[in-house]
Write an enzyme that holds these catalytic residues in place. Structure first.
Site, PDB file in Angstrom:
ATOM      1  N   ASP A  20    -104.261  73.432   3.144  1.00  0.00           N
ATOM      2  CA  ASP A  20    -104.042  74.843   3.464  1.00  0.00           C
ATOM      3  C   ASP A  20    -102.702  75.357   2.957  1.00  0.00           C
ATOM      4  OD1 ASP A  20    -106.459  74.631   5.005  1.00  0.00           O
ATOM      5  OD2 ASP A  20    -105.256  73.634   6.530  1.00  0.00           O
ATOM      6  N   HIS A  48    -111.286  78.164   0.306  1.00  0.00           N
ATOM      7  CA  HIS A  48    -110.231  79.125   0.057  1.00  0.00           C
ATOM      8  C   HIS A  48    -110.809  80.523  -0.043  1.00  0.00           C
ATOM      9  CE1 HIS A  48    -110.906  77.204  -4.002  1.00  0.00           C
ATOM     10  NE2 HIS A  48    -111.515  78.346  -4.071  1.00  0.00           N
ATOM     11  N   THR A  49    -109.942  81.445   0.279  1.00  0.00           N
ATOM     12  CA  THR A  49    -110.348  82.836   0.233  1.00  0.00           C
ATOM     13  C   THR A  49    -109.598  83.475  -0.919  1.00  0.00           C
ATOM     14  OG1 THR A  49    -110.500  82.715   2.602  1.00  0.00           O
ATOM     15  CG2 THR A  49    -110.499  84.908   1.666  1.00  0.00           C
ATOM     16  N   THR A 313    -109.524  78.228   7.366  1.00  0.00           N
ATOM     17  CA  THR A 313    -110.536  78.998   6.617  1.00  0.00           C
ATOM     18  C   THR A 313    -111.919  78.419   6.869  1.00  0.00           C
ATOM     19  OG1 THR A 313    -108.927  78.853   4.811  1.00  0.00           O
ATOM     20  CG2 THR A 313    -110.973  79.960   4.304  1.00  0.00           C
ATOM     21  N   ARG A 319    -103.844  76.124  13.434  1.00  0.00           N
ATOM     22  CA  ARG A 319    -103.158  74.994  12.792  1.00  0.00           C
ATOM     23  C   ARG A 319    -101.905  74.624  13.563  1.00  0.00           C
ATOM     24  NH1 ARG A 319    -103.957  78.144   7.244  1.00  0.00           N
ATOM     25  NH2 ARG A 319    -106.129  77.623   6.903  1.00  0.00           N
TER      26      ARG A 319
HETATM   27  P1  IMP Z   1    -112.926  65.644   7.014  1.00  0.00           P
HETATM   28  O1  IMP Z   1    -112.490  65.845   5.618  1.00  0.00           O
HETATM   29  O2  IMP Z   1    -113.826  66.739   7.514  1.00  0.00           O
HETATM   30  O3  IMP Z   1    -113.508  64.278   7.251  1.00  0.00           O
HETATM   31  O4  IMP Z   1    -111.636  65.716   7.963  1.00  0.00           O
HETATM   32  C1  IMP Z   1    -110.630  64.724   7.938  1.00  0.00           C
HETATM   33  C2  IMP Z   1    -109.273  65.336   8.202  1.00  0.00           C
HETATM   34  O5  IMP Z   1    -108.872  66.092   7.091  1.00  0.00           O
HETATM   35  C3  IMP Z   1    -109.220  66.278   9.396  1.00  0.00           C
HETATM   36  O6  IMP Z   1    -107.948  66.190  10.016  1.00  0.00           O
HETATM   37  C4  IMP Z   1    -109.374  67.651   8.760  1.00  0.00           C
HETATM   38  O7  IMP Z   1    -108.817  68.674   9.555  1.00  0.00           O
HETATM   39  C5  IMP Z   1    -108.587  67.435   7.492  1.00  0.00           C
HETATM   40  N1  IMP Z   1    -109.001  68.294   6.394  1.00  0.00           N
HETATM   41  C6  IMP Z   1    -110.056  68.121   5.575  1.00  0.00           C
HETATM   42  N2  IMP Z   1    -110.079  69.081   4.659  1.00  0.00           N
HETATM   43  C7  IMP Z   1    -109.024  69.869   4.880  1.00  0.00           C
HETATM   44  C8  IMP Z   1    -108.502  71.039   4.211  1.00  0.00           C
HETATM   45  O8  IMP Z   1    -109.016  71.523   3.203  1.00  0.00           O
HETATM   46  N3  IMP Z   1    -107.375  71.562   4.769  1.00  0.00           N
HETATM   47  C9  IMP Z   1    -106.764  71.015   5.842  1.00  0.00           C
HETATM   48  N4  IMP Z   1    -107.208  69.941   6.457  1.00  0.00           N
HETATM   49  C10 IMP Z   1    -108.329  69.361   5.992  1.00  0.00           C
END
Ligand code: IMP
Length: 439
Positions: A20, A48-49, A313, A319
């Site tokens: 993010d 993303h937006t 998003t 957050r």
């Molecule tokens: P997963 O990718 O859904 O398995 O999540 C694993 C960890 O990565 C979690 O803490 C999510 O919040 C974080 N996470 C996955 N993708 C993103 C992203 O694009 N932005 C921020 N956190 C992410």
């Protein structure tokens, strides 16, 4: 055919924190200078937006380059694709008049996120959250990312995009997969009827049929683009500190989201990336569980969340917020080979009397280190050592030239640059393209 990029340089854009960072805006800016935009990792967990004129587009799988019309967008083999979501994105873009045809290529080797992956992801999280000795869940996005990558590694139970084009083969594979998955879901406490392989095969073959013109051997396509002198932009999803090998394991995602994922996730050797733009926020945020040494659980964190509108998003979750952790960012920049830095959301820091930068950690034995500690349990035990800098009161929304930044904002950036030893080439002071200061 697109005109070759004059310098034929390829660029990667990668987040240097926990995601993010505002990569979407930089990808959008750099898209103009490149011919082909490539996703190499992750899945619909990213998002993303992009704001074009008055239109707002929220994309999870398709690179935002699709909005340009003359760019080729590639979803590489390292991505896990949820075909339901991809079809939704394609159709909603078409409904809004965006052309999605030959300009979108999806690797036939990208792995498929199936509905049972999402159920498994959610069920496992519930189970971990209810562990007898406390919540050990990861805080995933529940998009099925981990289970889909796990199947890739299990091999026999995985499905790749190319397989959606052969319904008989798909049905046959799903017989055994569904019996295994149904038993696993039941063991995880999911109270649902057993998975129906015939229904799933029919539905996923239908989705495959819709996407069939896009599904291709992207490895040969990408090598072809390089040979033609077209310039490539690699768009990293998630961020370096969530990298499965180099992030804060186990609180990470399931792919190599650092630039190290590019060769494996595209089939292009690493020498094809010349420039790496590391994206960082002017402060720190994290969603989900896991250590975050510079987190502020008090008023400062709340103020950053409010000013920065720090809500996910993809999931809408608030957050966690805190000061900038330079130890972490320097580590990520090293892993990713960042050649320049984009500092995002500097405007959010206006109005603080003083700002803090984490420049080292104090370990439980009292020693200090300026090395990042990727092991989550060990990182959770460090305390940040701070550099304190004076803040500024001016709002930055209208700043467009480096010379117009308040002196204390410039001093803050100078301190970051000297700590990282990498030039800050872009400073962002708002969501619009015009709110960008180029060094
Ligand atoms: P997963 O990718 O859904 O398995 O999540 C694993 C960890 O990565 C979690 O803490 C999510 O919040 C974080 N996470 C996955 N993708 C993103 C992203 O694009 N932005 C921020 N956190 C992410």
């Amino acid at each position: 055919m697109t005109t070759p990029h004059p310098s034929n340089r390829n660029t990667a854009v990668v987040g240097l924190q926990w995601g993010d960072e505002g990569k979407g805006k930089i990808v959008d800016l750099l898209t103009a200078e490149h011919d082909v935009i490539v996703r190499y990792n992750g899945g619909a967990n990213a998002g993303h937006t992009v704001v074009v004129g008055d239109e707002r587009y929220a994309l999870h799988l398709i690179p935002s380059g699709i909005l340009y019309g003359d760019k080729t967008c590639v979803i590489g083999n390292g991505v896990v694709v949820d075909p339901e979501k991809l079809v939704e994105e394609v159709e909603s873009l078409r409904d809004r008049g965006v052309e999605v045809g030959d300009n979108l290529k999806v690797s036939d080797r990208a792995h498929v996120v199936m509905p049972y992956h999402k159920e498994h992801d959610a069920a496992l999280e519930r189970r971990l959250a209810a562990a007898a000795d406390g919540d050990t869940s990861i805080g995933t996005t529940k998009r099925g990312i981990g289970p889909a990558y796990a199947d890739k590694v299990h091999r026999a139970t995985a499905i790749r995009m190319g397989e959606l084009l052969d319904e008989d083969r798909l049905r046959q594979k799903l017989q055994i997969i569904c019996s295994i998955r149904s038993a696993e879901l039941a063991a995880l406490g999911v109270d649902a009827p057993p998975l129906d392989p015939d229904a799933l095969a029919a539905e996923y073959a239908r989705l495959g049929h819709i996407l069939s013109n896009h599904i291709t051997d992207t490895v040969y396509d990408l090598h072809g683009y390089v040979a033609e002198g077209r310039s490539l932009l690699f768009e990293g999803a998630n961020a370096c500190l969530l990298d499965i090998d180099h992030g804060t394991f186990p609180y990470v995602t399931s792919s190599n989201c650092s630039t190290l994922g590019i060769p494996a996730g595209t089939g292009l050797p690493g020498r094809n990336v010349q420039d790496v733009v590391g994206i960082m926020k002017a402060y720190g945020t994290r969603v989900g569980a896991g250590p975050f040494p510079s987190e502020d659980l008090g008023e400062i964190g709340e103020r950053i969340r409010d000013r920065g509108n720090e809500y996910g998003t993809t999931t809408g979750r608030p957050r966690r917020c805190g000061w900038l952790d330079l130890v972490a960012v320097r580590y990520s920049a090293m892993i990713c080979g960042a050649t320049s830095i984009a500092c995002m959301l500097l405007d959010v820091l206006s109005g603080f009397d003083e700002l803090k930068l984490c420049t080292a950690y104090t370990l439980p034995d009292g020693k200090t280190t300026d090395r990042f500690i990727p092991d989550a349990e060990c990182l959770a035990k460090v305390r940040p050592c701070w550099d304190t800098m004076p803040g500024w009161t001016e709002e930055l929304d209208d700043v467009t030239a480096p010379g117009s930044l308040p002196p204390n904002a410039q001093a803050y950036l100078d301190r970051i640059e000297s700590y990282l030893g990498i030039p800050i080439s872009i400073v962002s002071v708002g969501p619009k393209r015009s709110q960008t200061v180029l060094a």
